[in-house]
Write a protein that holds these residues in place. Structure first.
Motif, PDB file in Angstrom:
ATOM      1  N   ALA A   1       6.766  16.000 -12.208  1.00 41.61           N
ATOM      2  CA  ALA A   1       7.171  15.741 -10.823  1.00 41.61           C
ATOM      3  C   ALA A   1       7.312  14.249 -10.505  1.00 41.61           C
ATOM      4  O   ALA A   1       7.820  13.893  -9.434  1.00 41.61           O
ATOM      5  N   ILE A   2       6.842  13.378 -11.384  1.00 42.95           N
ATOM      6  CA  ILE A   2       6.926  11.943 -11.125  1.00 42.95           C
ATOM      7  C   ILE A   2       8.374  11.490 -11.326  1.00 42.95           C
ATOM      8  O   ILE A   2       8.943  11.639 -12.406  1.00 42.95           O
ATOM      9  N   LEU A   3       8.960  10.940 -10.284  1.00 40.33           N
ATOM     10  CA  LEU A   3      10.364  10.553 -10.310  1.00 40.33           C
ATOM     11  C   LEU A   3      10.512   9.063 -10.621  1.00 40.33           C
ATOM     12  O   LEU A   3       9.709   8.251 -10.162  1.00 40.33           O
ATOM     13  N   PRO A   4      11.531   8.699 -11.381  1.00 39.17           N
ATOM     14  CA  PRO A   4      11.682   7.294 -11.779  1.00 39.17           C
ATOM     15  C   PRO A   4      11.828   6.346 -10.603  1.00 39.17           C
ATOM     16  O   PRO A   4      11.364   5.200 -10.674  1.00 39.17           O
ATOM     17  N   GLN A   5      12.451   6.791  -9.504  1.00 42.75           N
ATOM     18  CA  GLN A   5      12.616   5.885  -8.367  1.00 42.75           C
ATOM     19  C   GLN A   5      11.287   5.567  -7.692  1.00 42.75           C
ATOM     20  O   GLN A   5      11.114   4.481  -7.128  1.00 42.75           O
ATOM     21  N   ALA A   6      10.338   6.501  -7.763  1.00 49.22           N
ATOM     22  CA  ALA A   6       9.009   6.232  -7.202  1.00 49.22           C
ATOM     23  C   ALA A   6       8.275   5.211  -8.054  1.00 49.22           C
ATOM     24  O   ALA A   6       7.663   4.261  -7.534  1.00 49.22           O
ATOM     25  N   VAL A   7       8.325   5.390  -9.364  1.00 49.26           N
ATOM     26  CA  VAL A   7       7.704   4.415 -10.270  1.00 49.26           C
ATOM     27  C   VAL A   7       8.363   3.053 -10.104  1.00 49.26           C
ATOM     28  O   VAL A   7       7.687   2.011 -10.051  1.00 49.26           O
ATOM     29  N   ALA A   8       9.687   3.033  -9.977  1.00 50.38           N
ATOM     30  CA  ALA A   8      10.420   1.773  -9.858  1.00 50.38           C
ATOM     31  C   ALA A   8      10.024   1.005  -8.594  1.00 50.38           C
ATOM     32  O   ALA A   8       9.936  -0.229  -8.614  1.00 50.38           O
TER      33      ALA A   8
ATOM     34  N   GLU B   1     -10.824  18.303 -19.158  1.00 48.30           N
ATOM     35  CA  GLU B   1      -9.888  19.089 -19.967  1.00 48.30           C
ATOM     36  C   GLU B   1      -8.865  19.794 -19.068  1.00 48.30           C
ATOM     37  O   GLU B   1      -7.650  19.801 -19.359  1.00 48.30           O
ATOM     38  N   MET B   2      -9.338  20.376 -17.976  1.00 47.35           N
ATOM     39  CA  MET B   2      -8.437  21.044 -17.046  1.00 47.35           C
ATOM     40  C   MET B   2      -7.477  20.047 -16.410  1.00 47.35           C
ATOM     41  O   MET B   2      -6.286  20.347 -16.219  1.00 47.35           O
ATOM     42  N   HIS B   3      -7.983  18.853 -16.103  1.00 46.62           N
ATOM     43  CA  HIS B   3      -7.119  17.865 -15.451  1.00 46.62           C
ATOM     44  C   HIS B   3      -6.015  17.391 -16.390  1.00 46.62           C
ATOM     45  O   HIS B   3      -4.890  17.139 -15.946  1.00 46.62           O
ATOM     46  N   ARG B   4      -6.315  17.269 -17.672  1.00 44.11           N
ATOM     47  CA  ARG B   4      -5.263  16.883 -18.629  1.00 44.11           C
ATOM     48  C   ARG B   4      -4.151  17.929 -18.649  1.00 44.11           C
ATOM     49  O   ARG B   4      -2.960  17.589 -18.707  1.00 44.11           O
ATOM     50  N   GLN B   5      -4.533  19.192 -18.581  1.00 44.80           N
ATOM     51  CA  GLN B   5      -3.538  20.262 -18.535  1.00 44.80           C
ATOM     52  C   GLN B   5      -2.754  20.196 -17.227  1.00 44.80           C
ATOM     53  O   GLN B   5      -1.516  20.373 -17.217  1.00 44.80           O
ATOM     54  N   PHE B   6      -3.445  19.951 -16.119  1.00 43.11           N
ATOM     55  CA  PHE B   6      -2.812  19.816 -14.799  1.00 43.11           C
ATOM     56  C   PHE B   6      -1.786  18.678 -14.799  1.00 43.11           C
ATOM     57  O   PHE B   6      -0.662  18.838 -14.299  1.00 43.11           O
ATOM     58  N   MET B   7      -2.154  17.555 -15.388  1.00 45.77           N
ATOM     59  CA  MET B   7      -1.226  16.425 -15.466  1.00 45.77           C
ATOM     60  C   MET B   7       0.021  16.798 -16.258  1.00 45.77           C
ATOM     61  O   MET B   7       1.158  16.511 -15.839  1.00 45.77           O
ATOM     62  N   ALA B   8      -0.181  17.425 -17.399  1.00 46.90           N
ATOM     63  CA  ALA B   8       0.949  17.749 -18.277  1.00 46.90           C
ATOM     64  C   ALA B   8       1.869  18.800 -17.665  1.00 46.90           C
ATOM     65  O   ALA B   8       3.102  18.703 -17.784  1.00 46.90           O
ATOM     66  N   GLU B   9       1.292  19.797 -17.001  1.00 47.16           N
ATOM     67  CA  GLU B   9       2.090  20.919 -16.517  1.00 47.16           C
ATOM     68  C   GLU B   9       2.647  20.719 -15.113  1.00 47.16           C
ATOM     69  O   GLU B   9       3.728  21.234 -14.792  1.00 47.16           O
ATOM     70  N   VAL B  10       1.922  19.979 -14.268  1.00 49.55           N
ATOM     71  CA  VAL B  10       2.291  19.900 -12.847  1.00 49.55           C
ATOM     72  C   VAL B  10       2.723  18.501 -12.422  1.00 49.55           C
ATOM     73  O   VAL B  10       3.791  18.327 -11.827  1.00 49.55           O
ATOM     74  N   VAL B  11       1.898  17.504 -12.730  1.00 52.51           N
ATOM     75  CA  VAL B  11       2.133  16.182 -12.149  1.00 52.51           C
ATOM     76  C   VAL B  11       3.211  15.392 -12.880  1.00 52.51           C
ATOM     77  O   VAL B  11       4.163  14.891 -12.254  1.00 52.51           O
ATOM     78  N   GLN B  12       3.073  15.241 -14.173  1.00 54.56           N
ATOM     79  CA  GLN B  12       4.018  14.396 -14.895  1.00 54.56           C
ATOM     80  C   GLN B  12       5.469  14.846 -14.749  1.00 54.56           C
ATOM     81  O   GLN B  12       6.357  13.998 -14.576  1.00 54.56           O
TER      82      GLN B  12
ATOM     83  N   LEU C   1       0.846  -1.187   0.000  1.00 54.88           N
ATOM     84  CA  LEU C   1       0.000   0.000   0.000  1.00 54.88           C
ATOM     85  C   LEU C   1       0.885   1.242   0.000  1.00 54.88           C
ATOM     86  O   LEU C   1       1.924   1.272   0.667  1.00 54.88           O
ATOM     87  N   PHE C   2       0.465   2.246  -0.737  1.00 55.09           N
ATOM     88  CA  PHE C   2       1.223   3.480  -0.849  1.00 55.09           C
ATOM     89  C   PHE C   2       0.314   4.680  -0.612  1.00 55.09           C
ATOM     90  O   PHE C   2      -0.750   4.786  -1.237  1.00 55.09           O
ATOM     91  N   ASP C   3       0.746   5.592   0.243  1.00 52.37           N
ATOM     92  CA  ASP C   3       0.176   6.933   0.225  1.00 52.37           C
ATOM     93  C   ASP C   3       0.659   7.592  -1.063  1.00 52.37           C
ATOM     94  O   ASP C   3       1.605   7.123  -1.704  1.00 52.37           O
ATOM     95  N   LEU C   4       0.034   8.680  -1.464  1.00 49.85           N
ATOM     96  CA  LEU C   4       0.411   9.331  -2.718  1.00 49.85           C
ATOM     97  C   LEU C   4       1.222  10.604  -2.496  1.00 49.85           C
ATOM     98  O   LEU C   4       2.383  10.691  -2.878  1.00 49.85           O
ATOM     99  N   ASP C   5       0.616  11.608  -1.877  1.00 50.51           N
ATOM    100  CA  ASP C   5       1.216  12.935  -1.797  1.00 50.51           C
ATOM    101  C   ASP C   5       2.390  12.965  -0.820  1.00 50.51           C
ATOM    102  O   ASP C   5       2.270  12.536   0.327  1.00 50.51           O
ATOM    103  N   HIS C   6       3.523  13.430  -1.292  1.00 47.34           N
ATOM    104  CA  HIS C   6       4.784  13.482  -0.547  1.00 47.34           C
ATOM    105  C   HIS C   6       5.318  12.098  -0.213  1.00 47.34           C
ATOM    106  O   HIS C   6       6.292  11.982   0.544  1.00 47.34           O
ATOM    107  N   THR C   7       4.692  11.069  -0.760  1.00 48.58           N
ATOM    108  CA  THR C   7       5.202   9.705  -0.630  1.00 48.58           C
ATOM    109  C   THR C   7       5.687   9.234  -1.990  1.00 48.58           C
ATOM    110  O   THR C   7       6.882   9.034  -2.196  1.00 48.58           O
ATOM    111  N   LEU C   8       4.771   9.094  -2.944  1.00 50.31           N
ATOM    112  CA  LEU C   8       5.162   8.776  -4.306  1.00 50.31           C
ATOM    113  C   LEU C   8       5.405  10.036  -5.135  1.00 50.31           C
ATOM    114  O   LEU C   8       6.126  10.001  -6.130  1.00 50.31           O
ATOM    115  N   LEU C   9       4.770  11.112  -4.745  1.00 49.99           N
ATOM    116  CA  LEU C   9       4.963  12.404  -5.422  1.00 49.99           C
ATOM    117  C   LEU C   9       5.676  13.368  -4.486  1.00 49.99           C
ATOM    118  O   LEU C   9       5.358  13.411  -3.285  1.00 49.99           O
ATOM    119  N   PRO C  10       6.593  14.193  -4.996  1.00 49.31           N
ATOM    120  CA  PRO C  10       7.252  15.189  -4.150  1.00 49.31           C
ATOM    121  C   PRO C  10       6.430  16.470  -4.025  1.00 49.31           C
ATOM    122  O   PRO C  10       6.978  17.574  -3.947  1.00 49.31           O
TER     123      PRO C  10
END
Length: 226
Positions: free
Chosen positions: A88-95, A75-86, A5-14
């Motif tokens: 910030a996603i670090l390879p070590q978190a995905v790994a 539509e707004m969320h797609r922009q949010f993902m592209a500009e903010v979230v993606q 189980l994983f928390d998301l914010d400040h756990t998998l995402l910085p």
């Protein structure tokens, strides 16, 4: 099969996706920036202090979302993902998530942030389950502004995780190994319930608790464990 189980914010995402979504709405002019930022920052401060009323907060968050038709929100969320979230996603978190998936573990992200904000984010980490606060939808898929069920916050994470596992025919106490990765003292209830709690990028309160309990501490964003 083990459970991870994983928390998301400040756990998998910085970052905190809930707070950043609010910042995004203000920055793009979707809401009145000054008053909304003030409210958004106040709710975030309560979360960090462990004094958040999740029902009142979700009433606020879903109330904002209900003011937009679903197509516009998406539509707004797609922009949010592209500009903010993606970015910030670090390879070590995905790994880390992918390692558990490769080991055949049952994997879920368990977050207090709502399902609308987090579903596209969770999909970035692979075929994981998502346990999040659920908004009520009308027949057209628009958010009504109401919470469906109960919040996935604090002890609520235990309630929702156990209900999800029961639907799958599992029991939390029956896994030989159950992991939960989290950064926050708000998640101590669920951390105490698993066999392998991991304080991940912990804040000061969780770090002190983890050290007192002898839990491992993972600095995921720097890619090393202590």
């Amino acid at each position: 099969m083990n459970l991870a189980l994983f928390d998301l914010d400040h756990t998998l995402l910085p970052l905190d996706s809930d707070h950043e979504w609010g910042e995004f709405l203000a920055r793009t002019g979707a809401v009145e920036a000054d008053s909304f930022r003030q409210a958004n920052d106040a709710w975030f401060a309560h979360y960090q202090a462990g004094t958040l009323d999740p029902y009142k907060y979700l009433e606020f968050a879903f109330g904002i979302l209900s003011g937009f038709p679903r197509a516009r929100l998406d539509e707004m969320h797609r922009q949010f993902m592209a500009e903010v979230v993606q970015p910030a996603i670090l390879p070590q978190a995905v790994a880390l998530v992918q390692k558990h998936l490769a080991d055949g573990d049952l994997v879920a992200i368990v977050t207090a942030t709502n399902h609308f904000v987090t579903k596209p984010i969770a999909e970035q980490f692979g075929k994981v389950h998502l346990i999040a606060a659920m908004p009520e939808l009308d027949a057209a898929g628009n958010l009504t502004g109401k919470l469906l069920g109960t919040p996935t916050f604090g002890p609520g994470k235990i309630t929702h995780t156990e209900a999800w596992l029961e639907q799958l025919g599992h029991d939390l106490s029956r896994f030989e190994r159950s992991y939960f990765y989290s950064d926050s003292q708000n998640d101590i209830p669920l951390l105490e319930r698993v066999t392998h709690p991991v304080a991940t990028n912990p804040n000061a309160k969780l770090l002190a608790h983890a050290q007192a309990r002898g839990w491992p501490v993972l600095d995921l964003f720097d890619g090393h464990a202590q």
